[in-house]
Design a protein around this motif. Structure first.
Motif, mmCIF file in Angstrom:
data_model
loop_
_atom_site.group_PDB
_atom_site.id
_atom_site.type_symbol
_atom_site.label_atom_id
_atom_site.label_comp_id
_atom_site.label_asym_id
_atom_site.label_seq_id
_atom_site.Cartn_x
_atom_site.Cartn_y
_atom_site.Cartn_z
ATOM 1 N N ILE A 90 37.329 25.396 48.594
ATOM 2 C CA ILE A 90 37.286 26.212 49.794
ATOM 3 C C ILE A 90 37.563 25.394 51.049
ATOM 4 C CG2 ILE A 90 34.793 25.912 50.019
ATOM 5 C CD1 ILE A 90 36.865 28.988 51.022
ATOM 6 N N GLU B 107 35.755 30.482 38.898
ATOM 7 C CA GLU B 107 34.903 30.791 40.047
ATOM 8 C C GLU B 107 34.349 29.513 40.668
ATOM 9 O OE1 GLU B 107 32.062 33.443 38.335
ATOM 10 O OE2 GLU B 107 33.350 35.210 38.575
ATOM 11 N N ASP B 108 33.980 28.545 39.819
ATOM 12 C CA ASP B 108 33.523 27.243 40.339
ATOM 13 C C ASP B 108 34.639 26.554 41.127
ATOM 14 O OD1 ASP B 108 31.007 27.472 39.339
ATOM 15 O OD2 ASP B 108 31.356 26.256 37.551
ATOM 16 N N SER C 249 37.835 18.429 44.993
ATOM 17 C CA SER C 249 37.401 18.934 46.303
ATOM 18 C C SER C 249 37.609 17.912 47.419
ATOM 19 C CB SER C 249 35.924 19.333 46.250
ATOM 20 O OG SER C 249 35.096 18.189 46.079
ATOM 21 N N THR D 165 34.160 31.503 34.447
ATOM 22 C CA THR D 165 33.108 30.784 35.173
ATOM 23 C C THR D 165 33.674 29.553 35.872
ATOM 24 O OG1 THR D 165 31.451 31.516 33.579
ATOM 25 C CG2 THR D 165 30.877 29.625 34.951
ATOM 26 N N PHE E 212 36.975 27.936 42.876
ATOM 27 C CA PHE E 212 37.028 28.540 44.203
ATOM 28 C C PHE E 212 36.068 27.837 45.169
ATOM 29 C CE2 PHE E 212 39.213 32.430 42.766
ATOM 30 C CZ PHE E 212 39.989 32.697 43.885
ATOM 31 N N HIS E 213 34.862 27.641 44.725
ATOM 32 C CA HIS E 213 33.846 27.076 45.600
ATOM 33 C C HIS E 213 34.111 25.609 45.925
ATOM 34 C CE1 HIS E 213 31.653 30.656 44.027
ATOM 35 N NE2 HIS E 213 31.208 30.691 45.289
ATOM 36 N N HIS E 214 34.764 24.902 45.023
ATOM 37 C CA HIS E 214 35.032 23.478 45.266
ATOM 38 C C HIS E 214 36.235 23.249 46.180
ATOM 39 C CE1 HIS E 214 32.191 22.544 42.000
ATOM 40 N NE2 HIS E 214 32.165 21.329 42.523
ATOM 41 N N GLU F 189 36.867 37.128 50.614
ATOM 42 C CA GLU F 189 35.648 36.530 51.154
ATOM 43 C C GLU F 189 35.930 35.197 51.833
ATOM 44 O OE1 GLU F 189 32.807 36.228 47.973
ATOM 45 O OE2 GLU F 189 31.732 38.015 48.656
ATOM 46 N N PHE F 190 36.805 34.406 51.216
ATOM 47 C CA PHE F 190 37.102 33.074 51.744
ATOM 48 C C PHE F 190 38.132 33.110 52.876
ATOM 49 C CE2 PHE F 190 36.026 31.157 47.328
ATOM 50 C CZ PHE F 190 34.677 31.226 47.634
ATOM 51 N N MET G 68 37.167 37.445 45.907
ATOM 52 C CA MET G 68 36.795 36.104 46.368
ATOM 53 C C MET G 68 37.783 35.586 47.404
ATOM 54 S SD MET G 68 35.501 34.370 42.791
ATOM 55 C CE MET G 68 34.778 32.941 43.587
ATOM 56 N N TRP H 193 41.386 33.587 52.601
ATOM 57 C CA TRP H 193 42.657 32.964 52.228
ATOM 58 C C TRP H 193 43.759 34.021 52.224
ATOM 59 C CZ3 TRP H 193 40.782 29.444 47.637
ATOM 60 C CH2 TRP H 193 40.307 28.227 48.183
#
Length: 485
Positions: free
Chosen positions: A414, A407-408, A386, A404, A410-412, A456-457, A453, A459
């Motif tokens: 962003i 998905e993690d 990140s 899982t 994605f959040h790192h 949502e982001f 996702m 992209w």
């Protein structure tokens, strides 16, 4: 209907064709021919294979460089033309002084300096500026063969023949054989220079060629042979003379099962020490090199400047190798890093995490394909990932990663504004239970989640590809979620 040439250029072409109908007159006309007319006349003589005229034109060439390779393609033989040009060069070297000829470089590289031939109908300034010696041959200036500013055309100055070489097994082709013969005959006056060098075999014939090459002209080197350590050791002194090397690929070096550790060290040491002589090395690619394990630290310590690109692929590494790698200053400015095919399953993720942290300000491309990285290891490196603010491409195909973790991920990432391409492994949940076969229905469901996702982001321009083995042939297959418009 085909496009016709502009009228002035067409007239010039017709004039050249007319002049070449009488080769003797064309050769005599070179004495008074304006320099702007040399390129169009040379092109016409080249196309018509007027060997006598080409030979004479080389001896009167009014520019620092003759980019002959730009006129050649790979589908035709130019043996007759090349022989005529080399004979002209040979005759020019025999002259002292050289009254008109300004030739310093015969460039046989394909598709180099195409613009020179494209603007031959332009002004004198345009034609001359394209091939100024200062811009054309920085290696010559670094080697200080002679000062181009103080003496633009000194008597008996060596002429460089610039060519990309590929040294293979078997008999040399006729053109290269003739070139080598001329270089051998005119040693000291004719320098064989090579910007890109590929070595596929170290035969006696190829060794003789390497002995003739001005090795400090090599900037891009690929050694792609199934070599024993003893062969690699013989090549080491040549490597040490390539002081201007920018890129080095070493592939397929194996050790015999009977090779002792002491024998291995005796062969590897002379090779790694040559890296001390490569102060300009920017890209190092080590692929399928069995001797790498345990000695990566020695290579890195010999590097004088930080690398921009490091590929270590399909090799075996010890835990200490990755630990040493993460601690070296020479990896702190990496732009490209690949560990594709490296088995990291049993290696602690701490060293990889530190390496990514150190390279995070500059890293642009990261390839972790087929590394055997599982959820716990991937989870450990996500924080470091990140921080890679310059990252544009991330690939981690064929690793056993769960949904899982995806998905993690994605959040790192962003916050990575420059990231535009992610190539990832199909999630473990996409496979049939207790099988290596992809369930396409489950894969579609995974992609639906990822697509949501991505929306949502925000992209919208992101290339997000899933890679998985084809159930029929085993080759890597790509799947992309429906594009977001």
């Amino acid at each position: 209907m085909g496009m016709s040439l502009p009228a002035p250029r067409r007239l010039l072409e017709l004039a050249c064709q007319s002049l070449l109908r009488d080769e003797a007159s064309a050769i005599a006309a070179l004495e008074w021919l304006p320099m702007e007319l040399f390129p169009p006349l040379f092109i016409t003589a080249f196309t018509g294979k007027h060997s006598r005229v080409l030979k004479a034109m080389v001896q009167a060439w009014p520019f620092p460089c003759l980019p002959l390779g730009a006129l050649m393609n790979h589908r035709q033989s130019y043996q007759e033309i090349l022989q005529a040009v080399l004979e002209g060069l040979d005759a020019m070297l025999a002259q002292d002084p050289r009254p008109r000829c300004k030739l310093q470089v015969l460039n046989l590289q394909k598709r180099v300096h195409l613009e020179f031939w494209m603007v031959w109908a332009g002004t004198r300034a345009h034609v001359c500026s394209l091939l100024e010696p200062e811009a054309l041959q920085p290696m010559r200036n670094r080697r200080k063969v002679h000062s181009l500013t103080a003496r633009p055309n000194p008597p008996l100055a060596p002429v460089e023949v610039l060519i990309d070489l590929c040294l293979k097994k078997g008999v040399l082709d006729e053109s290269l054989s003739y070139l080598i013969k001329k270089v051998s005959e005119r040693r000291g006056l004719l320098h064989l220079c090579c910007k890109k060098l590929k070595v596929f075999a170290m035969s006696k014939q190829n060794t003789n060629i390497l002995d003739m090459v001005q090795l400090d002209s090599v900037q891009d080197l690929e050694v792609n042979c199934t070599w024993k350590l003893s062969t690699l050791r013989k090549f080491a002194p040549y490597l040490g003379q390539m002081g201007n090397l920018r890129r080095f690929l070493l592939s397929h070096v194996f050790t015999s099962s009977h090779t002792t550790l002491e024998q291995e060290e005796q062969c590897v040491g002379p090779v790694t020490s040559q890296f001390l002589n490569l102060p300009h090395l920017q890209e190092l690619n080590l692929d399928d090199v069995s001797t790498l394990r345990g000695c990566l630290d020695e290579i890195l310590r010999c590097l004088k400047t930080p690398l921009e690109t490091l590929f270590i692929t399909n090799c075996l590494l010890f835990e200490k190798d990755l630990r040493h790698l993460s601690q070296h200053l020479n990896v702190s400015q990496l732009k490209g890093l690949s560990f594709s095919g490296l088995n990291l399953t049993t290696i602690s993720s701490g060293s990889l995490q530190i390496l990514l942290e150190r390279a995070s300000p500059t890293l642009q491309d990261l390839d972790l394909d087929e590394c055997g990285i599982m959820d716990p290891q991937f989870l450990d490196i996500l924080p470091a990932l990140s921080h890679c603010s310059q990252l544009t491409t991330l690939s981690f195909c064929e690793n056993p990663i769960s949904m899982t973790i995806l998905e993690d991920l994605f959040h790192h990432i962003i916050g990575l504004s420059k990231l535009n391409c992610v190539i990832y492994a199909a999630a473990l949940e996409s496979y049939e239970e207790m099988s290596s076969t992809i369930n396409l229905g489950q894969l579609a469901q995974m992609h639906a989640v990822l697509k949501h996702m991505l929306q949502e982001f925000g992209w919208l321009g992101m290339v997000w590809l899933c890679a998985y083995p084809c159930p029929h042939c085993g080759c890597r297959t790509f799947h992309e979620p429906t594009p977001i418009l």
